[in-house]
Design a protein around this motif. Structure first.
Motif, PDB file in Angstrom:
ATOM      1  N   LEU A  67       1.016  -2.174  -8.203  1.00  0.00           N
ATOM      2  CA  LEU A  67       2.324  -1.817  -7.640  1.00  0.00           C
ATOM      3  C   LEU A  67       2.519  -0.305  -7.611  1.00  0.00           C
ATOM      4  O   LEU A  67       3.025   0.249  -6.627  1.00  0.00           O
ATOM      5  CB  LEU A  67       3.444  -2.477  -8.462  1.00  0.00           C
ATOM      6  CG  LEU A  67       3.499  -4.004  -8.366  1.00  0.00           C
ATOM      7  CD1 LEU A  67       4.470  -4.575  -9.378  1.00  0.00           C
ATOM      8  CD2 LEU A  67       3.891  -4.438  -6.962  1.00  0.00           C
ATOM      9  N   ASP A  68       2.116   0.363  -8.674  1.00  0.00           N
ATOM     10  CA  ASP A  68       2.237   1.833  -8.711  1.00  0.00           C
ATOM     11  C   ASP A  68       1.501   2.443  -7.516  1.00  0.00           C
ATOM     12  O   ASP A  68       1.993   3.384  -6.870  1.00  0.00           O
ATOM     13  CB  ASP A  68       1.643   2.406 -10.003  1.00  0.00           C
ATOM     14  CG  ASP A  68       2.481   2.111 -11.243  1.00  0.00           C
ATOM     15  OD1 ASP A  68       3.530   1.449 -11.119  1.00  0.00           O
ATOM     16  OD2 ASP A  68       2.070   2.540 -12.342  1.00  0.00           O
TER      17      ASP A  68
ATOM     18  N   ALA B 147       6.867   8.370  -5.957  1.00  0.00           N
ATOM     19  CA  ALA B 147       7.228   6.943  -5.982  1.00  0.00           C
ATOM     20  C   ALA B 147       7.412   6.497  -7.433  1.00  0.00           C
ATOM     21  O   ALA B 147       6.804   7.072  -8.341  1.00  0.00           O
ATOM     22  CB  ALA B 147       6.132   6.121  -5.309  1.00  0.00           C
TER      23      ALA B 147
ATOM     24  N   SER C 107       7.004   4.302 -10.848  1.00  0.00           N
ATOM     25  CA  SER C 107       5.836   3.656 -11.460  1.00  0.00           C
ATOM     26  C   SER C 107       6.254   3.088 -12.806  1.00  0.00           C
ATOM     27  O   SER C 107       7.192   3.594 -13.433  1.00  0.00           O
ATOM     28  CB  SER C 107       4.696   4.658 -11.648  1.00  0.00           C
ATOM     29  OG  SER C 107       5.074   5.694 -12.539  1.00  0.00           O
TER      30      SER C 107
ATOM     31  N   LEU D  82       3.332   1.380  -4.045  1.00  0.00           N
ATOM     32  CA  LEU D  82       4.573   2.131  -3.796  1.00  0.00           C
ATOM     33  C   LEU D  82       4.257   3.565  -3.391  1.00  0.00           C
ATOM     34  O   LEU D  82       4.905   4.142  -2.514  1.00  0.00           O
ATOM     35  CB  LEU D  82       5.459   2.090  -5.047  1.00  0.00           C
ATOM     36  CG  LEU D  82       6.041   0.694  -5.364  1.00  0.00           C
ATOM     37  CD1 LEU D  82       6.585   0.648  -6.789  1.00  0.00           C
ATOM     38  CD2 LEU D  82       7.120   0.317  -4.379  1.00  0.00           C
TER      39      LEU D  82
ATOM     40  N   GLN E 277       3.256   3.667   0.275  1.00  0.00           N
ATOM     41  CA  GLN E 277       4.387   3.640   1.205  1.00  0.00           C
ATOM     42  C   GLN E 277       5.054   5.006   1.299  1.00  0.00           C
ATOM     43  O   GLN E 277       5.373   5.481   2.392  1.00  0.00           O
ATOM     44  CB  GLN E 277       5.395   2.551   0.776  1.00  0.00           C
ATOM     45  CG  GLN E 277       6.664   2.500   1.602  1.00  0.00           C
ATOM     46  CD  GLN E 277       6.452   1.985   3.025  1.00  0.00           C
ATOM     47  OE1 GLN E 277       5.339   1.949   3.533  1.00  0.00           O
ATOM     48  NE2 GLN E 277       7.513   1.598   3.683  1.00  0.00           N
ATOM     49  N   ASN E 278       5.245   5.668   0.144  1.00  0.00           N
ATOM     50  CA  ASN E 278       5.806   7.029   0.170  1.00  0.00           C
ATOM     51  C   ASN E 278       4.929   7.951   1.012  1.00  0.00           C
ATOM     52  O   ASN E 278       5.421   8.756   1.794  1.00  0.00           O
ATOM     53  CB  ASN E 278       5.871   7.605  -1.247  1.00  0.00           C
ATOM     54  CG  ASN E 278       7.251   7.485  -1.860  1.00  0.00           C
ATOM     55  OD1 ASN E 278       7.980   6.574  -1.515  1.00  0.00           O
ATOM     56  ND2 ASN E 278       7.577   8.374  -2.768  1.00  0.00           N
TER      57      ASN E 278
END
Ligand SMILES: Cc1cc2nc3c(=O)[nH]c(=O)nc-3n(C[C@H](O)[C@H](O)[C@H](O)COP(=O)(O)O)c2cc1C
Length: 173
Positions: free
Chosen positions: A100-101, A36, A38, A104, A107-108
């Motif tokens: 956020l890193d 993902a 970052s 995300l 989700q991956n």
């Protein structure tokens, strides 16, 4: 698997078969998670992979007694690594980018699960202090999600989404 198919077929899975997940599969989904994006490619996230029955039970208790978490053969706790992002981006890195890193990557991870025939559920309701203690997290790591993973033992109907027109704003709000 086609990406749209993976996105469309994902459901939150809260019931798991007792079938174990091979280590090679776990390794693959974690590698996908870290692909993902970052901020600054600092990858300000860490993954704690929990398979020990007693630890999973403690985590389930800390997650407001969501017992299904302990049923999953694998539980991945995704943490934001504030220190790693702060080194370059200061407060914004610590308070926003690292979260956020981690999100995300989560989700991956969940989409990669679909590709492997696995189910998962993002669990955000938990007592942070308890989770920190159970897993021995350093102060600079923030647990952002508990993700139980296993072969699904249910096939939930799709959840609704808001009408897309309600949430998409073209050109301005
Ligand atoms: C930030 C966040 C927190 C969530 N916390 C929980 C939770 O504590 N327990 C749970 O069972 N599901 C939790 N969920 C899953 C949502 O309930 C689920 O994604 C939503 O109802 C949509 O259903 P779907 O994932 O099957 O599409 C959470 C999801 C997100 C993104």
């Amino acid at each position: 698997m086609d990406l749209r198919e993976a996105i469309s077929s994902r459901r939150s899975i809260r019931s798991f078969s007792p079938q174990q997940v091979d280590r090679s599969v776990i390794d693959r989904i974690l590698l996908d998670a870290n692909k993902a994006p970052s901020a600054g490619n600092l990858q300000a996230r860490d993954f704690i992979v929990v398979t020990a029955v007693e630890v999973k039970k403690k985590i389930a208790e800390a997650a407001l007694n969501q017992a299904f978490i302990a049923e999953a053969p694998v539980v991945v706790v995704v943490c934001a690594n504030k220190a790693r992002s702060m080194s370059k981006y200061g407060r914004r890195g610590a308070n926003l980018y690292s979260i956020l890193d981690a999100a995300l990557a989560a989700q991956n991870l969940m989409l990669s699960c679909i590709n492997e025939g696995l189910g998962s559920c993002y669990v955000g309701a938990f007592n942070e202090g308890k989770v920190r203690k159970i897993l021995g997290l350093p102060k600079t790591a923030v647990p952002v999600g508990i993700i139980p993973i296993g072969y699904p033992d249910e096939n939930p109907i799709p959840t609704d989404r808001l009408p897309i027109e309600q949430i998409v704003h073209w050109e301005e709000w």
